[in-house]
Scaffold this motif. Sequence first.
Motif, PDB file in Angstrom:
ATOM      1  N   UNK A  43     -48.864  57.915  65.298  1.00  0.00           N
ATOM      2  CA  UNK A  43     -47.682  57.083  65.553  1.00  0.00           C
ATOM      3  C   UNK A  43     -47.992  55.627  65.841  1.00  0.00           C
ATOM      4  N   UNK A  44     -49.267  55.273  65.954  1.00  0.00           N
ATOM      5  CA  UNK A  44     -49.658  53.893  66.238  1.00  0.00           C
ATOM      6  C   UNK A  44     -50.004  53.153  64.957  1.00  0.00           C
ATOM      7  N   UNK A  45     -49.747  51.847  64.964  1.00  0.00           N
ATOM      8  CA  UNK A  45     -50.298  50.988  63.928  1.00  0.00           C
ATOM      9  C   UNK A  45     -51.718  50.612  64.357  1.00  0.00           C
ATOM     10  N   UNK A  46     -52.491  50.056  63.444  1.00  0.00           N
ATOM     11  CA  UNK A  46     -53.833  49.584  63.801  1.00  0.00           C
ATOM     12  C   UNK A  46     -53.755  48.551  64.917  1.00  0.00           C
ATOM     13  N   UNK A  47     -52.800  47.662  64.816  1.00  0.00           N
ATOM     14  CA  UNK A  47     -52.661  46.594  65.814  1.00  0.00           C
ATOM     15  C   UNK A  47     -52.311  47.158  67.188  1.00  0.00           C
ATOM     16  N   UNK A  48     -51.404  48.131  67.227  1.00  0.00           N
ATOM     17  CA  UNK A  48     -51.043  48.757  68.503  1.00  0.00           C
ATOM     18  C   UNK A  48     -52.241  49.490  69.110  1.00  0.00           C
ATOM     19  N   UNK A  49     -53.021  50.147  68.273  1.00  0.00           N
ATOM     20  CA  UNK A  49     -54.205  50.861  68.758  1.00  0.00           C
ATOM     21  C   UNK A  49     -55.194  49.891  69.389  1.00  0.00           C
ATOM     22  N   UNK A  50     -55.417  48.750  68.752  1.00  0.00           N
ATOM     23  CA  UNK A  50     -56.334  47.759  69.317  1.00  0.00           C
ATOM     24  C   UNK A  50     -55.848  47.238  70.651  1.00  0.00           C
ATOM     25  N   UNK A  51     -54.585  46.910  70.731  1.00  0.00           N
ATOM     26  CA  UNK A  51     -54.036  46.389  71.985  1.00  0.00           C
ATOM     27  C   UNK A  51     -54.166  47.426  73.093  1.00  0.00           C
ATOM     28  N   UNK A  52     -53.931  48.703  72.782  1.00  0.00           N
ATOM     29  CA  UNK A  52     -54.087  49.776  73.765  1.00  0.00           C
ATOM     30  C   UNK A  52     -55.552  49.953  74.162  1.00  0.00           C
ATOM     31  N   UNK A  53     -56.435  50.009  73.177  1.00  0.00           N
ATOM     32  CA  UNK A  53     -57.859  50.218  73.455  1.00  0.00           C
ATOM     33  C   UNK A  53     -58.439  49.110  74.334  1.00  0.00           C
ATOM     34  N   UNK A  54     -58.088  47.866  74.060  1.00  0.00           N
ATOM     35  CA  UNK A  54     -58.618  46.759  74.861  1.00  0.00           C
ATOM     36  C   UNK A  54     -58.074  46.799  76.284  1.00  0.00           C
ATOM     37  N   UNK A  55     -56.837  47.240  76.455  1.00  0.00           N
ATOM     38  CA  UNK A  55     -56.270  47.392  77.799  1.00  0.00           C
ATOM     39  C   UNK A  55     -57.002  48.509  78.547  1.00  0.00           C
ATOM     40  N   UNK A  56     -57.261  49.628  77.859  1.00  0.00           N
ATOM     41  CA  UNK A  56     -57.927  50.768  78.496  1.00  0.00           C
ATOM     42  C   UNK A  56     -59.402  50.499  78.775  1.00  0.00           C
ATOM     43  N   UNK A  57     -60.125  49.984  77.779  1.00  0.00           N
ATOM     44  CA  UNK A  57     -61.583  49.871  77.889  1.00  0.00           C
ATOM     45  C   UNK A  57     -62.058  48.582  78.543  1.00  0.00           C
ATOM     46  N   UNK A  58     -61.308  47.503  78.411  1.00  0.00           N
ATOM     47  CA  UNK A  58     -61.771  46.204  78.908  1.00  0.00           C
ATOM     48  C   UNK A  58     -60.817  45.556  79.907  1.00  0.00           C
ATOM     49  N   UNK A  59     -59.683  46.218  80.166  1.00  0.00           N
ATOM     50  CA  UNK A  59     -58.718  45.753  81.171  1.00  0.00           C
ATOM     51  C   UNK A  59     -58.168  44.362  80.865  1.00  0.00           C
ATOM     52  N   UNK A  60     -57.986  44.070  79.579  1.00  0.00           N
ATOM     53  CA  UNK A  60     -57.430  42.775  79.163  1.00  0.00           C
ATOM     54  C   UNK A  60     -56.287  42.995  78.185  1.00  0.00           C
ATOM     55  N   UNK A  61     -55.424  41.977  78.097  1.00  0.00           N
ATOM     56  CA  UNK A  61     -54.331  41.988  77.135  1.00  0.00           C
ATOM     57  C   UNK A  61     -54.715  41.124  75.950  1.00  0.00           C
TER      58      UNK A  61
END
Length: 131
Positions: A43-61
């Motif tokens: 259900x995610x786009x590539x862009x949404x996945x990146x934004x989620x991953x960076x929030x989870x793994x690196x705590x940044x937006x």
Amino acid sequence: MKKQLFVVAGAIIKDKFVFAAQRGNHGKTAFKWEFPGGKVESGETNEQALEREFKEELKIDVKAHELINVTVDEYDDVIINLSTYRLELISGEPVLTEHINSRWSNINNIDELEFAKADAPTIDIIKKRYL
């Protein structure tokens, strides 16, 4: 038949510097440098996945922008299809939760880093376009 894995990665580019992170001691790319990212969930786009991953793994937006490169890397048991996007840092400073090191590199020192095989072809494109 080998399993196909589709993953995304993001290169944060800011003031002629690009962010990279070093993997820990696991898997075929242990201790290699990479542009962080991960798997795209249903259900995610590539862009949404990146934004989620960076929030989870690196705590940044971050905000995902254009696709930089697509690479395919084949291992004994899996074929990795990696799509790398240019990212804009919106807020925060990277906090390492899954990587062991990180670095902001420019055109003069990015070649000092030993990147994972799937990420390496993207370096030349980034140097020519952004650094």
